[in-house]
Design a protein around this motif. Structure first.
Motif, short mmCIF file in Angstrom:
data_model
loop_
_atom_site.label_atom_id
_atom_site.label_comp_id
_atom_site.label_asym_id
_atom_site.label_seq_id
_atom_site.Cartn_x
_atom_site.Cartn_y
_atom_site.Cartn_z
N SER A 132 0.82 -1.20 0.00
CA SER A 132 0.00 0.00 0.00
C SER A 132 0.86 1.26 0.00
N LEU A 133 1.94 1.24 0.79
CA LEU A 133 2.83 2.39 0.81
C LEU A 133 3.51 2.61 -0.54
N VAL A 134 3.93 1.55 -1.17
CA VAL A 134 4.58 1.69 -2.49
C VAL A 134 3.59 2.24 -3.51
N VAL A 135 2.39 1.70 -3.53
CA VAL A 135 1.39 2.14 -4.52
C VAL A 135 0.98 3.59 -4.27
N LEU A 136 0.93 4.02 -3.01
CA LEU A 136 0.53 5.39 -2.70
C LEU A 136 1.66 6.40 -2.86
N LEU A 137 2.87 6.04 -2.46
CA LEU A 137 3.95 7.02 -2.41
C LEU A 137 4.78 7.11 -3.68
N THR A 138 4.83 6.07 -4.47
CA THR A 138 5.65 6.10 -5.68
C THR A 138 5.14 7.10 -6.71
N PRO A 139 3.85 7.16 -7.02
CA PRO A 139 3.42 8.19 -7.99
C PRO A 139 3.61 9.61 -7.49
N LEU A 140 3.66 9.81 -6.19
CA LEU A 140 3.90 11.14 -5.63
C LEU A 140 5.38 11.48 -5.57
N ARG A 141 6.22 10.56 -6.01
CA ARG A 141 7.68 10.70 -6.03
C ARG A 141 8.26 10.94 -4.63
N LEU A 142 7.69 10.27 -3.64
CA LEU A 142 8.19 10.37 -2.28
C LEU A 142 9.12 9.24 -1.91
N VAL A 143 9.29 8.29 -2.80
CA VAL A 143 10.23 7.18 -2.56
C VAL A 143 11.55 7.55 -3.22
N SER A 144 12.56 7.74 -2.40
CA SER A 144 13.90 8.04 -2.90
C SER A 144 14.91 7.29 -2.05
N TYR A 145 16.16 7.34 -2.48
CA TYR A 145 17.18 6.64 -1.72
C TYR A 145 17.32 7.22 -0.31
N THR A 146 17.23 8.52 -0.19
CA THR A 146 17.38 9.13 1.13
C THR A 146 16.21 8.80 2.04
N SER A 147 15.00 8.82 1.52
CA SER A 147 13.85 8.49 2.37
C SER A 147 13.87 7.02 2.79
N ILE A 148 14.29 6.15 1.90
CA ILE A 148 14.40 4.74 2.25
C ILE A 148 15.49 4.54 3.31
N ALA A 149 16.63 5.21 3.14
CA ALA A 149 17.73 5.06 4.09
C ALA A 149 17.36 5.63 5.46
N ILE A 150 16.73 6.79 5.49
CA ILE A 150 16.34 7.39 6.77
C ILE A 150 15.33 6.51 7.48
N THR A 151 14.35 6.00 6.76
CA THR A 151 13.36 5.12 7.35
C THR A 151 13.99 3.82 7.85
N LEU A 152 14.90 3.26 7.07
CA LEU A 152 15.58 2.03 7.47
C LEU A 152 16.40 2.23 8.73
N VAL A 153 17.14 3.32 8.81
CA VAL A 153 17.96 3.58 9.99
C VAL A 153 17.07 3.82 11.21
N PHE A 154 15.98 4.55 11.03
CA PHE A 154 15.06 4.81 12.14
C PHE A 154 14.48 3.51 12.69
N PHE A 155 14.00 2.65 11.80
CA PHE A 155 13.41 1.39 12.25
C PHE A 155 14.46 0.44 12.82
N LEU A 156 15.66 0.48 12.29
CA LEU A 156 16.73 -0.36 12.84
C LEU A 156 17.10 0.08 14.25
N ILE A 157 17.17 1.39 14.48
CA ILE A 157 17.46 1.90 15.83
C ILE A 157 16.31 1.53 16.78
N CYS A 158 15.08 1.69 16.32
CA CYS A 158 13.93 1.32 17.17
C CYS A 158 13.95 -0.17 17.48
N GLU A 159 14.29 -1.00 16.50
CA GLU A 159 14.34 -2.45 16.73
C GLU A 159 15.43 -2.81 17.73
N LEU A 160 16.59 -2.18 17.62
CA LEU A 160 17.69 -2.48 18.53
C LEU A 160 17.40 -2.00 19.95
N ILE A 161 16.73 -0.87 20.07
CA ILE A 161 16.42 -0.34 21.40
C ILE A 161 15.30 -1.14 22.07
#
Length: 110
Positions: A79-108
């Motif tokens: 759902s996120l891919v289908v909604l955010l890709t046409p709006l051009r909100l999926v980029s390498y930086t947004s993916i990396a920031i989200t990945l790092v945020f969730f990785l920190i949350c998972e480790l904590i």
């Protein structure tokens, strides 16, 4: 582990979404044109990634919970891919920031 499974599901669905014939060419990450040229290879690769993510999910949570969690992850991230890709909100930086945020949350938290 949850972040890795989520990342695999995201990448696999994004590859399937980018190589579908009905998708309008929204070159968000810059590799979509190359993926369309090699459509069948990337479709098989994305299906393999989905199977690997399902296997990891089953290994991590057990059979019933793993399949259920995989289905929820797939529905949410698709759902996120289908909604955010046409709006051009999926980029390498947004993916990396989200990945790092969730990785920190998972480790904590775990």
């Amino acid at each position: 582990m949850v972040t890795l499974i989520s990342l695999l599901v995201f990448i696999a669905f994004y590859l399937l979404y980018s190589t579908s014939k009905k998708m309008a060419g929204v070159g968000v990450l810059g590799v979509e044109k190359w993926m369309v040229d090699h459509r069948s290879t990337f479709q098989y690769f994305s299906l393999a990634l989905l199977i690997i993510a399902l296997g990891l999910s089953i290994w991590f949570w057990g059979f019933g919970s793993g399949v259920f969690t995989f289905c929820i992850l797939l529905m949410t991230l698709a759902s996120l891919v289908v909604l955010l890709t046409p709006l051009r909100l999926v980029s390498y930086t947004s993916i990396a920031i989200t990945l790092v945020f969730f990785l920190i949350c998972e480790l904590i938290l775990f």
